[in-house]
Design a protein around this motif. Structure first.
Motif: not given
Length: 91
Positions: A24-25, A27-32, A34, A51
């Motif tokens: 999950t982390f 996936k979220n990093l890939w879609q960041d 910010s 990360h």
């Protein structure tokens, strides 16, 4: 070495948790969106690489720990089945 039932289950649960959390982390990093993980040109930043390395390392360690727990649970079940089959029956 023989692991107790609670320790075996804890290690197995930790491995499953590691798969869920770190996938999950990533996936979220890939879609960041910010700007931390990718610069304005869309190239990965040092933040992304550090990360990703942390996530992959934690994922691999969690997998190894989960496998140890799985093997402990499986060994305890085999031991219980052997003890059950070798015990004398009343009758």
């Amino acid at each position: 070495m023989k692991l107790s039932r609670p320790v075996s289950w804890f290690l197995l649960a930790f491995g499953v948790w590691s798969w869920f959390i770190w996938i999950t982390f990533v996936k979220n990093l890939w879609q960041d969106g910010s700007g931390l993980a990718f610069n304005a040109a869309g190239d990965p930043t040092a933040y992304f690489w550090v990360h990703l390395l942390l996530a992959v390392t934690s994922f691999l360690l969690g997998t190894v720990i989960g496998v140890i727990g799985f093997r402990g649970v499986r060994a305890l079940r085999r031991e219980a089945a052997r003890a059950e089959s070798s015990s004398p029956t009343d009758g």
